[in-house]
Design a protein around this motif. Structure first.
Motif, PDB file in Angstrom:
ATOM      1  N   LEU A 176     -40.519  11.146  14.647  1.00  0.00           N
ATOM      2  CA  LEU A 176     -39.439  11.992  14.117  1.00  0.00           C
ATOM      3  C   LEU A 176     -39.210  13.226  14.983  1.00  0.00           C
ATOM      4  CD1 LEU A 176     -40.295  11.812  10.290  1.00  0.00           C
ATOM      5  CD2 LEU A 176     -38.772  10.325  11.619  1.00  0.00           C
ATOM      6  N   GLY A 177     -39.481  13.106  16.284  1.00  0.00           N
ATOM      7  CA  GLY A 177     -39.217  14.197  17.215  1.00  0.00           C
ATOM      8  C   GLY A 177     -40.259  15.290  17.241  1.00  0.00           C
ATOM      9  N   LYS A 178     -41.386  15.088  16.528  1.00  0.00           N
ATOM     10  CA  LYS A 178     -42.436  16.101  16.496  1.00  0.00           C
ATOM     11  C   LYS A 178     -43.796  15.468  16.769  1.00  0.00           C
ATOM     12  CE  LYS A 178     -39.993  19.583  13.806  1.00  0.00           C
ATOM     13  NZ  LYS A 178     -40.043  20.527  12.666  1.00  0.00           N
ATOM     14  N   CYS A 179     -44.833  16.289  16.821  1.00  0.00           N
ATOM     15  CA  CYS A 179     -46.144  15.857  17.290  1.00  0.00           C
ATOM     16  C   CYS A 179     -47.183  15.760  16.185  1.00  0.00           C
ATOM     17  CB  CYS A 179     -46.658  16.826  18.361  1.00  0.00           C
ATOM     18  SG  CYS A 179     -45.978  16.517  20.011  1.00  0.00           S
ATOM     19  N   LEU A 180     -48.095  14.806  16.357  1.00  0.00           N
ATOM     20  CA  LEU A 180     -49.289  14.726  15.532  1.00  0.00           C
ATOM     21  C   LEU A 180     -50.187  15.900  15.894  1.00  0.00           C
ATOM     22  CD1 LEU A 180     -50.706  12.762  13.478  1.00  0.00           C
ATOM     23  CD2 LEU A 180     -51.897  11.812  15.471  1.00  0.00           C
ATOM     24  N   ASP A 181     -50.598  16.689  14.891  1.00  0.00           N
ATOM     25  CA  ASP A 181     -51.187  18.001  15.121  1.00  0.00           C
ATOM     26  C   ASP A 181     -52.362  18.225  14.168  1.00  0.00           C
ATOM     27  OD1 ASP A 181     -50.306  21.099  16.031  1.00  0.00           O
ATOM     28  OD2 ASP A 181     -51.114  20.994  13.996  1.00  0.00           O
ATOM     29  N   VAL A 182     -53.445  18.826  14.677  1.00  0.00           N
ATOM     30  CA  VAL A 182     -54.554  19.232  13.818  1.00  0.00           C
ATOM     31  C   VAL A 182     -54.241  20.620  13.264  1.00  0.00           C
ATOM     32  CG1 VAL A 182     -57.016  19.698  13.670  1.00  0.00           C
ATOM     33  CG2 VAL A 182     -56.184  17.876  15.175  1.00  0.00           C
ATOM     34  N   LYS A 183     -54.217  20.733  11.966  1.00  0.00           N
ATOM     35  CA  LYS A 183     -53.799  21.973  11.327  1.00  0.00           C
ATOM     36  C   LYS A 183     -54.652  23.146  11.785  1.00  0.00           C
ATOM     37  CE  LYS A 183     -52.352  23.795   6.856  1.00  0.00           C
ATOM     38  NZ  LYS A 183     -52.160  23.482   5.417  1.00  0.00           N
ATOM     39  N   ALA A 184     -53.987  24.223  12.180  1.00  0.00           N
ATOM     40  CA  ALA A 184     -54.631  25.467  12.621  1.00  0.00           C
ATOM     41  C   ALA A 184     -55.545  25.254  13.827  1.00  0.00           C
ATOM     42  CB  ALA A 184     -55.400  26.103  11.480  1.00  0.00           C
ATOM     43  N   ALA A 185     -55.324  24.150  14.557  1.00  0.00           N
ATOM     44  CA  ALA A 185     -56.137  23.839  15.748  1.00  0.00           C
ATOM     45  C   ALA A 185     -57.627  23.819  15.424  1.00  0.00           C
ATOM     46  CB  ALA A 185     -55.846  24.817  16.883  1.00  0.00           C
ATOM     47  N   SER A 186     -57.940  23.411  14.203  1.00  0.00           N
ATOM     48  CA  SER A 186     -59.324  23.428  13.732  1.00  0.00           C
ATOM     49  C   SER A 186     -60.173  22.371  14.439  1.00  0.00           C
ATOM     50  CB  SER A 186     -59.358  23.169  12.227  1.00  0.00           C
ATOM     51  OG  SER A 186     -60.691  23.046  11.770  1.00  0.00           O
ATOM     52  N   HIS A 187     -61.466  22.670  14.598  1.00  0.00           N
ATOM     53  CA  HIS A 187     -62.442  21.716  15.114  1.00  0.00           C
ATOM     54  C   HIS A 187     -63.351  21.185  14.004  1.00  0.00           C
ATOM     55  CE1 HIS A 187     -62.286  23.444  19.505  1.00  0.00           C
ATOM     56  NE2 HIS A 187     -61.101  23.167  19.004  1.00  0.00           N
ATOM     57  N   ASP A 188     -63.065  21.535  12.765  1.00  0.00           N
ATOM     58  CA  ASP A 188     -63.961  21.230  11.649  1.00  0.00           C
ATOM     59  C   ASP A 188     -63.759  19.813  11.129  1.00  0.00           C
ATOM     60  OD1 ASP A 188     -64.850  23.834  11.796  1.00  0.00           O
ATOM     61  OD2 ASP A 188     -63.526  24.552  10.188  1.00  0.00           O
ATOM     62  N   ASP A 189     -64.850  19.160  10.729  1.00  0.00           N
ATOM     63  CA  ASP A 189     -64.722  17.906  10.001  1.00  0.00           C
ATOM     64  C   ASP A 189     -63.858  18.128   8.769  1.00  0.00           C
ATOM     65  OD1 ASP A 189     -66.265  16.442  11.729  1.00  0.00           O
ATOM     66  OD2 ASP A 189     -68.067  16.441  10.476  1.00  0.00           O
ATOM     67  N   GLY A 190     -62.929  17.221   8.531  1.00  0.00           N
ATOM     68  CA  GLY A 190     -62.068  17.319   7.365  1.00  0.00           C
ATOM     69  C   GLY A 190     -60.802  18.115   7.589  1.00  0.00           C
ATOM     70  N   ALA A 191     -60.593  18.635   8.802  1.00  0.00           N
ATOM     71  CA  ALA A 191     -59.346  19.367   9.076  1.00  0.00           C
ATOM     72  C   ALA A 191     -58.152  18.422   8.950  1.00  0.00           C
ATOM     73  CB  ALA A 191     -59.391  19.983  10.466  1.00  0.00           C
ATOM     74  N   ALA A 192     -57.149  18.857   8.244  1.00  0.00           N
ATOM     75  CA  ALA A 192     -55.985  18.013   7.984  1.00  0.00           C
ATOM     76  C   ALA A 192     -55.182  17.772   9.253  1.00  0.00           C
ATOM     77  CB  ALA A 192     -55.106  18.666   6.925  1.00  0.00           C
ATOM     78  N   VAL A 193     -54.568  16.600   9.283  1.00  0.00           N
ATOM     79  CA  VAL A 193     -53.654  16.244  10.369  1.00  0.00           C
ATOM     80  C   VAL A 193     -52.236  16.284   9.808  1.00  0.00           C
ATOM     81  CG1 VAL A 193     -52.968  14.405  11.947  1.00  0.00           C
ATOM     82  CG2 VAL A 193     -55.383  14.891  11.586  1.00  0.00           C
ATOM     83  N   GLN A 194     -51.316  16.842  10.583  1.00  0.00           N
ATOM     84  CA  GLN A 194     -49.961  17.084  10.111  1.00  0.00           C
ATOM     85  C   GLN A 194     -48.952  16.794  11.211  1.00  0.00           C
ATOM     86  OE1 GLN A 194     -49.972  21.303   9.202  1.00  0.00           O
ATOM     87  NE2 GLN A 194     -50.179  21.896  11.340  1.00  0.00           N
ATOM     88  N   LEU A 195     -47.673  16.830  10.851  1.00  0.00           N
ATOM     89  CA  LEU A 195     -46.582  16.779  11.832  1.00  0.00           C
ATOM     90  C   LEU A 195     -46.182  18.207  12.141  1.00  0.00           C
ATOM     91  CD1 LEU A 195     -44.848  14.447  13.124  1.00  0.00           C
ATOM     92  CD2 LEU A 195     -43.056  15.116  11.513  1.00  0.00           C
ATOM     93  N   TYR A 196     -45.966  18.495  13.426  1.00  0.00           N
ATOM     94  CA  TYR A 196     -45.645  19.874  13.782  1.00  0.00           C
ATOM     95  C   TYR A 196     -44.830  19.878  15.076  1.00  0.00           C
ATOM     96  CZ  TYR A 196     -46.367  24.924  13.461  1.00  0.00           C
ATOM     97  OH  TYR A 196     -46.173  26.260  13.287  1.00  0.00           O
ATOM     98  N   THR A 197     -44.013  20.908  15.255  1.00  0.00           N
ATOM     99  CA  THR A 197     -43.245  21.063  16.489  1.00  0.00           C
ATOM    100  C   THR A 197     -44.172  21.000  17.699  1.00  0.00           C
ATOM    101  OG1 THR A 197     -41.580  22.431  15.384  1.00  0.00           O
ATOM    102  CG2 THR A 197     -41.716  22.607  17.782  1.00  0.00           C
ATOM    103  N   CYS A 198     -43.804  20.208  18.672  1.00  0.00           N
ATOM    104  CA  CYS A 198     -44.649  20.030  19.856  1.00  0.00           C
ATOM    105  C   CYS A 198     -44.762  21.352  20.619  1.00  0.00           C
ATOM    106  CB  CYS A 198     -44.081  18.948  20.753  1.00  0.00           C
ATOM    107  SG  CYS A 198     -43.977  17.329  19.946  1.00  0.00           S
ATOM    108  N   ASN A 199     -45.996  21.723  20.969  1.00  0.00           N
ATOM    109  CA  ASN A 199     -46.198  23.019  21.618  1.00  0.00           C
ATOM    110  C   ASN A 199     -47.178  22.978  22.776  1.00  0.00           C
ATOM    111  OD1 ASN A 199     -48.752  22.895  20.360  1.00  0.00           O
ATOM    112  ND2 ASN A 199     -48.009  24.025  18.559  1.00  0.00           N
ATOM    113  N   GLY A 200     -47.683  21.798  23.132  1.00  0.00           N
ATOM    114  CA  GLY A 200     -48.531  21.678  24.301  1.00  0.00           C
ATOM    115  C   GLY A 200     -49.964  22.103  24.118  1.00  0.00           C
ATOM    116  N   THR A 201     -50.381  22.415  22.895  1.00  0.00           N
ATOM    117  CA  THR A 201     -51.752  22.867  22.665  1.00  0.00           C
ATOM    118  C   THR A 201     -52.700  21.677  22.546  1.00  0.00           C
ATOM    119  OG1 THR A 201     -51.503  22.899  20.269  1.00  0.00           O
ATOM    120  CG2 THR A 201     -50.899  24.906  21.464  1.00  0.00           C
ATOM    121  N   LYS A 202     -54.007  21.970  22.620  1.00  0.00           N
ATOM    122  CA  LYS A 202     -55.023  20.932  22.510  1.00  0.00           C
ATOM    123  C   LYS A 202     -55.036  20.295  21.117  1.00  0.00           C
ATOM    124  CE  LYS A 202     -57.027  20.995  26.594  1.00  0.00           C
ATOM    125  NZ  LYS A 202     -57.034  19.795  27.472  1.00  0.00           N
TER     126      LYS A 202
END
Length: 426
Positions: free
Chosen positions: A350-376
């Protein structure tokens, strides 16, 4: 040799483009010469066929309409509006960009009350890509002073500035040359009057305004080739920039516009009738699946991503809003379940990126759709073991609770090799 331009960005639109350029990521990198494209499988990465009701605006999820009358560094005469009077679908599968004489005394241009209105559309906020085949089928306007164009600017425009960000002019035509189009690159040390390009002229005195023609470039890391109606007429490589920097190694966004007047075409004269139209049948972008980029094993592929219980990775509610949750859902073939794994490491729908919420490294961090921004947080590697690993966290995409139930939310978790972390693409 495109001695026409000092710069092509819009004074009024620069802030918008700069912001978009800083928040838009690479899509799909490919490699290999453009000449090999016909023998390589391709993936369509972006398109607009302009289907819709007559009089409707261009799709805002694909295009941004710029506004303003600053002259764009070329002393152009038009004011770009976001009105359907200047850019609208015709109901027959075309986008029509219309230049008109202006009757609104409130519209001010760099020289005073604007004489003309027109439109300029870009994909800076919605689509960028490095390398591939970019193609549009267009019928250009006619008459002294018209200046239609199909072109691209580097997505780092806001940080690098023009011309360091680069410019690829796929097609430009000026009315005083009815049978000729130009293909040009502009970069540091070869911009404006020093742009490097060539012209293509139709045989037998024909004019481009008489019919639709297909304008394209094939862009690979070490070459850009221009064509008209499938006939190549120009190739440029790093050897052509005379020791200057070859800046065609990062994503660019697409622009369609119809300028009136300016330093290169000159002003309309008494023989130029208005309104004039630039009619665009489609814009298509493809990329080879034999690319050598990083991230998803060097290829771009598009399709469903299936996990535990043969359930599909799905954008909840088919919403393209930022922070929309990602879940398992019964497979239905909808766009919300069509994912592209790009060779840059992004996973998109849908024109956006699969993203780990808040760039978290924690087990259980939610995955969301978010505007593509080139971050890890948006970088993923699909492995031979069928893990889909977020490289920022070094953790696996995981179906919560080892569940295959409809609506199960996805998260990241330490890679375990369990079934709820195994994914099949395509």
């Amino acid at each position: 040799m495109a001695a026409h331009r000092a710069r092509r960005w819009s004074f009024g639109g620069l802030a918008c483009l700069a912001a978009a350029a800083l928040t838009t990521a690479v899509l799909f990198n490919t490699s290999g010469p453009a000449a090999n494209r016909a023998s390589a499988a391709t993936v369509q990465t972006w398109s607009d066929d302009f289907d819709g009701a007559a009089g409707s605006a261009p799709n805002s999820s694909k295009w941004t309409l710029e506004t303003g009358g600053g002259g764009n560094g070329n002393h152009e005469l038009q004011y770009y509006t976001n009105s359907t009077n200047n850019a609208a679908l015709d109901g027959n599968g075309n986008l029509v960009i219309t230049a008109r004489k202006n009757g609104d005394t409130g519209l001010q241009c760099w020289y005073g009350t604007c004489q003309y209105t027109s439109a300029r559309l870009n994909t800076a906020k919605t689509f960028t890509q490095a390398y591939g085949h970019y193609e549009a089928r267009i019928k250009v306007p006619r008459g002294q002073g018209v200046w239609p164009a199909f072109w691209m600017l580097g997505d780092n425009l806001g940080s690098a500035g023009w011309p360091n960000s680069g410019e690829i002019d796929i097609m430009e035509n000026i009315g005083k040359e009815p049978g000729t189009v130009h293909g040009t690159i502009h970069g540091p040390g070869y911009s404006g009057a020093g742009g490097i390009g060539a012209a293509y002229t139709l045989p037998n005195g024909k004019a481009f305004a008489d019919d639709f023609h297909v304008f394209a470039v094939d862009w690979s890391p070490n070459a850009i080739t221009w064509s008209v109606d499938g006939q190549n007429y120009e190739t440029r490589t790093p050897a052509d920039v005379n020791g200057n920097k070859w800046v065609y190694d990062h994503p660019f966004f697409i622009i369609l516009n119809f300028a009136v007047g300016g330093d290169w075409p000159g002003s309309p004269d008494s023989g130029t009738s208005f309104p004039q139209t630039m009619t665009v049948d489609y814009v298509h972008v493809t990329t080879s699946d034999t690319g050598s980029g990083s991230g998803s094993g060097g290829t771009s592929r598009t399709g469903a991503i299936k996990g535990i219980g043969d359930m599909c990775v799905d954008v909840a509610g088919a919403s393209s809003a930022d922070e929309t949750p990602i879940q398992l859902h019964n497979c239905n073939g909808a766009d919300a379940q069509k994912w592209t794994l790009g060779s840059d490491g992004t996973v998109r729908a849908l024109g956006k990126c699969l993203d780990v919420k808040a760039a978290s490294h924690d087990d259980g961090a939610a995955v969301q759709l978010y505007t593509c921004n080139g971050t890890k947080a948006q970088q993923w590697t699909y492995t031979a073991a069928r893990d889909l690993t977020n490289t920022g966290a070094d953790k696996c995409l995981d179906a919560k609770g080892n569940s295959s139930a409809d609506g199960t939310r996805l998260q990241i978790w330490t890679c375990s090799g369990n079934a709820n972390q195994k994914w099949t693409v395509g």
